[in-house]
Structures are given as C-alpha cells and as structure tokens.
Design a protein around this motif. Structure first.
Motif, PDB file in Angstrom:
ATOM      1  N   ARG A 103     -16.998  13.633  48.563  1.00 63.04           N
ATOM      2  CA  ARG A 103     -15.828  13.009  47.976  1.00 63.04           C
ATOM      3  C   ARG A 103     -16.229  12.347  46.658  1.00 63.04           C
ATOM      4  NH1 ARG A 103     -14.346   7.517  51.443  1.00 63.04           N
ATOM      5  NH2 ARG A 103     -16.337   6.430  51.159  1.00 63.04           N
ATOM      6  N   THR A 104     -15.230  12.138  45.758  1.00 65.69           N
ATOM      7  CA  THR A 104     -15.510  11.628  44.411  1.00 65.69           C
ATOM      8  C   THR A 104     -14.578  10.475  44.062  1.00 65.69           C
ATOM      9  OG1 THR A 104     -13.980  13.188  43.377  1.00 65.69           O
ATOM     10  CG2 THR A 104     -16.269  13.894  43.624  1.00 65.69           C
ATOM     11  N   ARG A 105     -14.948   9.725  43.023  1.00 67.21           N
ATOM     12  CA  ARG A 105     -14.081   8.726  42.418  1.00 67.21           C
ATOM     13  C   ARG A 105     -14.419   8.647  40.933  1.00 67.21           C
ATOM     14  NH1 ARG A 105     -16.153   2.645  44.258  1.00 67.21           N
ATOM     15  NH2 ARG A 105     -18.295   2.792  43.435  1.00 67.21           N
ATOM     16  N   GLN A 106     -13.430   8.219  40.106  1.00 69.23           N
ATOM     17  CA  GLN A 106     -13.603   8.201  38.654  1.00 69.23           C
ATOM     18  C   GLN A 106     -13.204   6.846  38.080  1.00 69.23           C
ATOM     19  OE1 GLN A 106     -11.444  10.665  40.003  1.00 69.23           O
ATOM     20  NE2 GLN A 106     -13.044  12.204  40.250  1.00 69.23           N
ATOM     21  N   GLU A 135     -18.043   9.177  36.781  1.00 65.96           N
ATOM     22  CA  GLU A 135     -17.675   9.814  38.050  1.00 65.96           C
ATOM     23  C   GLU A 135     -18.817   9.630  39.038  1.00 65.96           C
ATOM     24  OE1 GLU A 135     -15.766  13.997  39.680  1.00 65.96           O
ATOM     25  OE2 GLU A 135     -16.988  14.027  37.877  1.00 65.96           O
ATOM     26  N   GLN A 136     -18.486   9.371  40.296  1.00 64.09           N
ATOM     27  CA  GLN A 136     -19.470   9.235  41.368  1.00 64.09           C
ATOM     28  C   GLN A 136     -19.117  10.186  42.500  1.00 64.09           C
ATOM     29  OE1 GLN A 136     -19.619   5.096  42.550  1.00 64.09           O
ATOM     30  NE2 GLN A 136     -21.121   4.581  40.971  1.00 64.09           N
ATOM     31  N   VAL A 137     -20.179  10.707  43.163  1.00 68.40           N
ATOM     32  CA  VAL A 137     -20.012  11.650  44.272  1.00 68.40           C
ATOM     33  C   VAL A 137     -20.828  11.139  45.450  1.00 68.40           C
ATOM     34  CG1 VAL A 137     -20.255  14.034  45.041  1.00 68.40           C
ATOM     35  CG2 VAL A 137     -19.738  13.556  42.644  1.00 68.40           C
ATOM     36  N   GLU A 138     -20.278  11.188  46.668  1.00 69.24           N
ATOM     37  CA  GLU A 138     -21.004  10.799  47.864  1.00 69.24           C
ATOM     38  C   GLU A 138     -20.610  11.699  49.027  1.00 69.24           C
ATOM     39  OE1 GLU A 138     -20.094   6.801  48.939  1.00 69.24           O
ATOM     40  OE2 GLU A 138     -18.224   7.325  49.956  1.00 69.24           O
ATOM     41  N   TRP A 163     -13.014   1.392  39.167  1.00 67.60           N
ATOM     42  CA  TRP A 163     -13.148   2.682  39.852  1.00 67.60           C
ATOM     43  C   TRP A 163     -11.843   3.019  40.572  1.00 67.60           C
ATOM     44  CZ3 TRP A 163     -16.831   6.026  38.932  1.00 67.60           C
ATOM     45  CH2 TRP A 163     -18.095   5.590  38.517  1.00 67.60           C
ATOM     46  N   SER A 186     -13.999  16.761  50.952  1.00 69.62           N
ATOM     47  CA  SER A 186     -13.837  18.152  50.527  1.00 69.62           C
ATOM     48  C   SER A 186     -13.672  19.110  51.697  1.00 69.62           C
ATOM     49  CB  SER A 186     -15.040  18.578  49.683  1.00 69.62           C
ATOM     50  OG  SER A 186     -16.244  18.474  50.440  1.00 69.62           O
ATOM     51  N   TRP A 224     -11.507   6.509  46.418  1.00 73.01           N
ATOM     52  CA  TRP A 224     -12.244   7.732  46.749  1.00 73.01           C
ATOM     53  C   TRP A 224     -11.261   8.846  47.050  1.00 73.01           C
ATOM     54  CZ3 TRP A 224     -17.187   8.453  45.827  1.00 73.01           C
ATOM     55  CH2 TRP A 224     -18.055   7.369  45.779  1.00 73.01           C
ATOM     56  N   SER A 225     -11.594  10.042  46.614  1.00 77.41           N
ATOM     57  CA  SER A 225     -10.757  11.200  46.897  1.00 77.41           C
ATOM     58  C   SER A 225     -10.898  11.588  48.368  1.00 77.41           C
ATOM     59  CB  SER A 225     -11.171  12.383  46.014  1.00 77.41           C
ATOM     60  OG  SER A 225     -12.478  12.824  46.350  1.00 77.41           O
TER      61      SER A 225
END
Length: 793
Positions: free
Chosen positions: A635-638, A655-658, A620, A627, A623-624
């Motif tokens: 925030r997301t990560r890929q 992709e994951q979003v939290e 992974w 927002s 984390w970005s």
C-alpha cells in the motif's frame, strides 16, 4: 406576435373581479378603460413605465457602445456597457433596444438582439425576453452585453437603460442612459463604423495600460494548451485618426500578421515608427508566461503612453499563444471626450479576434495560410465544431482578458476640467508606508531591497521603489501582499513645505530622431503639475533636447536599424543572470552588402539574493487500499510539494510504500491424477471395475472441498451358462477327481498295518477298528477319505 404572460394574468384577474362584484360595478369597466389598461400592460410596457424622478444633467450613470459609433452596420455585433462612476453604484438595471418613435408595446417595436456575456451578471427578463436585466440584485458598477444590430431597412435604433439604486428607479429618454444609432449607408461598407471626430481637448494626458489575462484551463477547458499558453509582448501606439494600426473589417498588415501568428512585435513596431508624424507614443509591454497567473505572483504587464489633441486614439494588439492567428486588443480607442476633456478610465473585457491570415481551427493546428486573405473579425462559438470556443447553441464566448486604461496625469492648461475622484497628482504617489507589518504568516518573503533612487532629480515630486520576492505561499486561500513598495520623494535639497516649490510631471518619452540617417536631435517634455503656492514663477525647464545618432556613416554600404527593443526578462529568478534585447534591419545597404550592425545585445542582470528555504510539504495522505484482497500485498501514501518549483530542488520523498497483510487466501483441495482402471471383478456376466486418485492437499481457509476419489464403471467379460448349479457340480467333481488322483499318487508304495487308515487328520494318527468285516472297513475308509479331502481342500 408572441404574447407575454402579463395580458393573460390581467384577463384572468378581470374575469374574477367581474364575478365577485355586482353586475353594475362590473359594467362600470367601460371599453375605454379596458383599452387603456391593455395598452399600459402591453408587450414589455412595464419596464417602459418604470421610471422615477428624472434629473437633468444626471451623469453618474452612462450607457456606452464600444467605439462610440453614431451608425451601425446591419448584423454587426457591438459591445454595450452600462457603468456607474465611482463611488456610485446600482443594484439592478434594464436594457432595451427600440426602433425610433416606437412605444415598445409590440414585438416588432424592438430592434436587434442582445447576447449575454456573463450569465452571473446578466439574464433576459422572464416577462420581456428581448430585454436584459440583472441575474442577482447586488451592488455593481458596470455590466456588459453584446447587441447584434438589426437587418437592413430598420432605420434608427434607440438603446435605453434604466437603473435601480436605493429602491429608486431612474429612466432617461435623453442623456447618458440613452444612445441613438442609425443605420449606416451601404456606401460606407468596409470603413470604420463612424467618422472619428476631431478632438477639442487642451494640453496632453498620460495613461497607464494594464493587461490582465483571464485565459485559463478553468475558464476555457476544451483542448486548453497546458504547456505553451502565453500572451505575446503587447505592441501598439497612441495615434491620429489618419493612421489605422488594425480594425474590424480591415485586412491585417504584415506586422499584424506576425503578431497574430508568431507573437513577434518587431515588424509591427517598425510599421508604427514609420508613421512618426501620426504616432505620439509607441506602446510596448512584456509578454506573460503562462497566460494566467494570480496577481500576487507576478505583476500584470503594463505600459504608459501619452495622447494629445491630434493623436488622441490608442490601439494595441497581443497574440493568444499558441493559436493559428488569434489575438486580442483595442482598435482606435478614443480617449478624448465630447466635453473637450480626457477620459479618466476605460475598462474593457476582451474576446479573441481572427486576423484572417491562417485557417487553423484549434489552438495547435498546423500552419494553413488563408488564401486569399480574409478580413479581421471576432471569433464566434459557431465557427467550427473543433474550435475550443464551439457551442452548438451559439452562446457567447467567455472573455479571455481585460484591459484597464487609467489616466495618471495631465499636462498644460486644460480647457474643460472635470473634477476627479482621485487627483492626478496624488495618483502618481503610493500611500504612506505603514509602521506595522501586516504580512500574513502564511506568506514567506525575502528581505526588502534597498530603496531605489528617486525618479526625480529636481524638485519635481517623484517616487522611489523597493522590492522583495515571494518565496512561498503556504495557504492559497490567504492572499499575499504586493512584492513592490513605493514611496513619494523629491530631488536633493527640495522640501514639501517650501512654498516656492513647483511640482513637475515626469518626462514624456523621447521623440523620434529628427533624421533617419546620421546625427540629429530629439526632444522630450514635461509640464508643471502644481505651481508654487507663493505665486512665484516656475523656473525649472519643461523641455530638453539631445543629439541622437541613427547611422553615423550614411554610405551605400551602411544599413538602417530599428531601435532596440525592450530587454528580455532576466534568465535567473534570483542571483546573477543574463538578459537580452534585439533590433532588426530596417533598411539593407544600398550596395547589396551584408549589414554588419549587431542585432542583439546581452548584459548581466542581478535579481534578489537566492535563499535556501526548507521544503514546504503537505501532510501525508491516507494509506491506499492494499494491492491484494487476501494475503500479503503493498500500500502507498503521498504528499505534495507546496513551495514554488523555482525556489530550488526538494529532495524529500513524496511517496511511501509499505507491506500489508490481509486474511490468508483460501487453498483449494489438490488431487493426483486418476489411476488406470482395474480388471473386471467377474469372470463372466456383469461386473465392475474401479479407478482411484489420492488427496495431495486438504482444503484450507475455506477453499474448495475435495471431489470424489473413487470411480466405478460396469464391465462384462462373457456370458455365463443358463443352469449355474450343473456348472458348479461339474467344477466340484473335477476338483474331487484331481484331489483323489493326487492322494493315490502319494500313497503308492506305502504299506499300512491292518486296521490303520493311511493319513492323519490335523497331525493325529487315525486308528481304524480291526474286528469289522472287510466291507465295512472299505466303506469307512472311503468315507473318511472324503472327509479328509474336504477338510484339506
């Protein structure tokens, strides 16, 4: 004339010496000495003097002009190659072009101009800009540059090369490092650069052509077509000098046009087969999708062909797709040497050619036929500003492909055998299989397939093959071994230790059918590669024939068909699939009816067994950023899929979003609307009136503070009188008068006893003295009454 830095440095050196030495020593430099030194240090003269021991017949190194011409066309570009025969190499080199019988110490002595192809390999000399030298000193076996021939009237030109190997400089005025080209007479315009000489070689030779595409977004980023980029199927042939498939300065045939514009080899193959007397082998190789692939993913397209004394040239063509009419290939490459032998290896970098049939300027330009048709020519970097190869400085086009032509066998008695570094017989066989498996752990393969049958059914040495499929490459920096494995073998009942065994070559492809319609004969040949060690005679057949049918019923309603093309690739990458092959109508029925022969065939094909493998995913990512800049956001990560797409679908999430929480956002103060203005606070003169608003939300977390909540403004109702005291006195008198009248009204009809004043003060009875006279009583009554009025008021 342009001056080089060398004479300037020499002049300064001589001046310093003249100052440092005694006058007598300075005078010792005679005019003759100065002339001699200046001549030796003239324009580019240093490289002309840089020659070491010369060896007669020294053939390790060679200078070659593409096509081996004896004449040049003024203004034409020629590819010049300097190469070393393995295992030799060179670390440095110098390449110049001089007019015949010139010394090279003047600028006008040099002829034509060089053009750099690979800036990492070659560059112009800093103190001799007309010469080419190495960019970095390292081991190399070949370099290539373009040489643009000088204008008309220059005469003959000498191309010279020097090489540096192990600190020794070799330079040859004659031999393999020198090439002489003379200006072609204008009467030869429109024909080949030089008359192709007759071949004096004996027997035949077999070659393998391998095509390596190097056209990618990395090497040619401008407008690169990402989806449809490919090389079409290769089509060509080995032929005689009497037949031209295509050539620089000539016009494209219909077959060449279809290859260049559509990538279809069918028409060109038909044209080649119609010249059956001039063609020995039709060269065909599969298309390559996409245009560039790592060698460990898919084998490069290749084809084998043969040449003999009369058909010793080879030509081929493949389309660069998508494009208007751009292609690459070789034209009339001569595989016969002047020493009556066969060329061992040819390596050629290729640039795109324009077939002259379409006027598009970009990869995906719409069809725009060139009318009238133009001659075949190489593309340049100055053709059009929208061209993907455009360079405003006129630099060279980076090569898009490389072709390797390697001799793999020879047939019959050879009239001039040159010792090879790799024996022709051994070259057909792969190295022995290793006992240990050295496959990197990062390469995931399927199991090996069973060994195929031996390619030889007799005592001819052959080979067998097994295959496996590369499923995944976990680390792209670690190369994966080949997916094919070869092993030498012989036919049943044969033994390598049998001294009476003769080694045979593979069968050369079948000849064309002896007739064009009906049943005829065709033949194929092979030859003895190694005679029995015991001196016995080889009894194995070297030729065989068989019947062939082109069109059994030669009637007015019959049609003539081309031979079947190669089978297409299997539709499946693993398991069961389908493949097709096609042919075309060569001649329609004479009676005008429709041709009933089938033009395509389909059959099943079996690929290696399909295996389901786990998804190969990258770690992974970080984390970005959130927002939002305050409060609640996302925030997301890929991660990426590392296994090949054709190995199956992967359902793992990529992709994951939290949610993410940052410090509370500032809240500004909130107020109600302003109220109406109040009445003026004065009845006359200057006053003021006000308006207010209420706080609905106090500021929080550093929000904007509350502004004012009360506002005042001046007001003026009417003018007041000038003497205010008189006015006040009148108001007072008026009030007292009204009060007195009120009291009198209240006291009417009441009788008070003598000595008692009617009224009370704060609820207490007021008693008056009775002994006073009437006057005093009245005055007291009036005074008290005034006091009462004052208090109550």
């Amino acid at each position: 004339m342009r001056l080089s830095p060398a004479p300037l440095r020499l002049s300064r050196t001589l001046a310093l010496l003249a100052l440092a030495l005694p006058l007598a020593a300075a005078l010792a430099f005679s005019d003759e000495t100065l002339d001699k030194v200046a001549k030796s240090e003239g324009y580019c003269s240093r490289i002309l003097r840089a020659q070491g021991t010369r060896r007669e017949g020294y053939t390790e190194f060679s200078l070659r002009v593409e096509g081996d011409p004896d004449f040049y066309k003024p203004g034409t570009s020629y590819r010049v190659t300097l190469s070393a025969a393995p295992p030799s190499y060179f670390r440095g080199f110098t390449l110049i072009a001089l007019k015949e019988n010139r010394e090279g110490d003047k600028e006008e002595d040099h002829a034509g101009t060089f053009q750099i192809i690979d800036e990492e390999e070659t560059q112009f000399m800093s103190n001799c800009p007309v010469a080419v030298t190495e960019s970095t000193p390292r081991r190399r076996t070949r370099i290539q540059v373009f040489w643009i021939a000088p204008p008309t009237g220059t005469g003959c030109v000498i191309l010279k090369a020097s090489i540096v190997q192990k600190r020794i400089i070799y330079f040859q005025d004659e031999g393999s490092l020198t090439k002489k080209l003379c200006e072609q007479d204008s009467t030869f315009d429109g024909v080949t650069d030089k008359p192709i000489l007759d071949c004096c070689a004996c027997g035949t030779a077999k070659y393998r052509l391998t095509f390596y595409g190097n056209w990618s977004e990395k090497t040619h980023p401008k407008d690169y077509p990402r989806r449809a980029n490919h090389w079409s199927a290769i089509i060509g042939g080995s032929h005689s000098k009497n037949y031209v498939l295509w050539e620089y300065g000539g016009y494209a045939s219909e077959g060449v046009k279809q290859v260049a514009e559509l990538g279809s080899p069918v028409k060109m193959e038909e044209e080649i087969r119609q010249q059956s007397d001039e063609v020995l082998t039709v060269i065909k190789a599969k298309a390559q999708w996409p245009a560039w692939q790592p060698l460990n993913v898919r084998a490069a397209p290749s084809a084998e062909f043969s040449v003999d004394r009369t058909r010793h040239l080879m030509s081929f063509l493949t389309m660069m797709g998508p494009s208007p009419d751009w292609n690459v290939g070789l034209s009339a490459e001569d595989l016969c040497t002047k020493e009556c032998g066969w060329v061992q290896k040819v390596v050629q970098d290729l640039i795109p050619w324009d077939a002259g049939t379409d006027s598009g300027v970009t990869y995906e330009s719409p069809n725009k036929p060139t009318i009238p048709q133009e001659k075949i020519r190489p593309l340049t970097s100055l053709d059009h500003p929208q061209s993907p190869f455009y360079d405003p400085e006129g630099g060279s086009i980076i090569q898009v492909a490389r072709v390797v032509i390697e001799r793999i066998a020879r047939k019959g008695e050879q009239c001039n055998i040159v010792p090879d570094n790799v024996d022709d017989i051994v070259a057909d066989l792969a190295p022995e299989e290793k006992d240990e498996d050295d496959t990197p752990e990062t390469c995931i393969y399927s199991n090996w397939s069973p060994w195929s049958a031996c390619s030889s059914s007799t005592c001819d040495k052959g080979k067998r093959m097994r295959q496996r499929m590369l499923k995944a490459q976990l680390d792209l920096s670690v190369p994966c071994p080949d997916t094919q494995d070869f092993q030498p073998c012989m036919g049943p009942g044969c033994s390598d230790e049998d001294g009476s065994t003769c080694t045979m070559s593979e069968w050369i492809t079948w000849s064309p059918c002896s007739i064009s319609c009906g049943t005829g004969m065709r033949s194929r040949e092979r030859y003895v590669k190694q005679f029995p060690e015991d001196g016995s005679v080889c009894t194995l057949p070297t030729e065989e024939t068989e019947k062939c049918t082109v069109n059994e019923e030669c009637s007015p309603s019959s049609c003539l068909m081309t031979e079947w093309g190669e089978w297409d690739e299997c539709s499946a990458t693993c398991g069961m699939g389908m493949k097709k092959r096609h042919r075309m109508v060569k001649m329609s029925p004479a009676d005008g009816s429709m041709c009933k022969a089938e033009t395509s065939q389909t059959e099943k094909c079996m690929m290696p067994e399909c295996h389901t493998i786990p998804c190969l995913l990258s770690p992974w990512s970080e984390w970005s950023d959130c927002s939002v800049t305050c409060g609640k956001g996302m925030r997301t990560r890929q991660r990426m899929l590392k296994s090949l797409a054709e190995l199956g679908d992967c359902n793992e999430e990529l992709e994951q979003v939290e949610k993410c929480m940052l410090p509370e956002c500032p809240i500004d103060c909130e107020l109600t609307e302003w109220s109406q203005w109040s009445e003026c606070n004065k009845s006359c003169g200057k006053g003021h009136m006000i308006r207010t608003r209420m706080i609905q939300m106090e500021p929080q977390f550093g929000g904007a503070p509350c502004p004012e909540t009360v506002q005042r403004k001046k007001c003026r109702v009417r003018k007041c009188l000038r003497n205010p005291s008189i006015q006040k006195l009148r108001w007072r008198e008026a009030r007292e008068s009204r009060r007195g009248e009120q009291l009198r009204e209240e006291s009417d009809g009441e009788q008070f006893p003598a000595g008692v004043l009617p009224g009370t003060l704060h609820g207490k009875a007021l008693e008056m003295p009775t002994s006073e006279n009437t006057t005093n009583t009245n005055l007291l009554s009036i005074k008290f009454t005034c006091q009462m009025i004052k208090v109550d008021y």
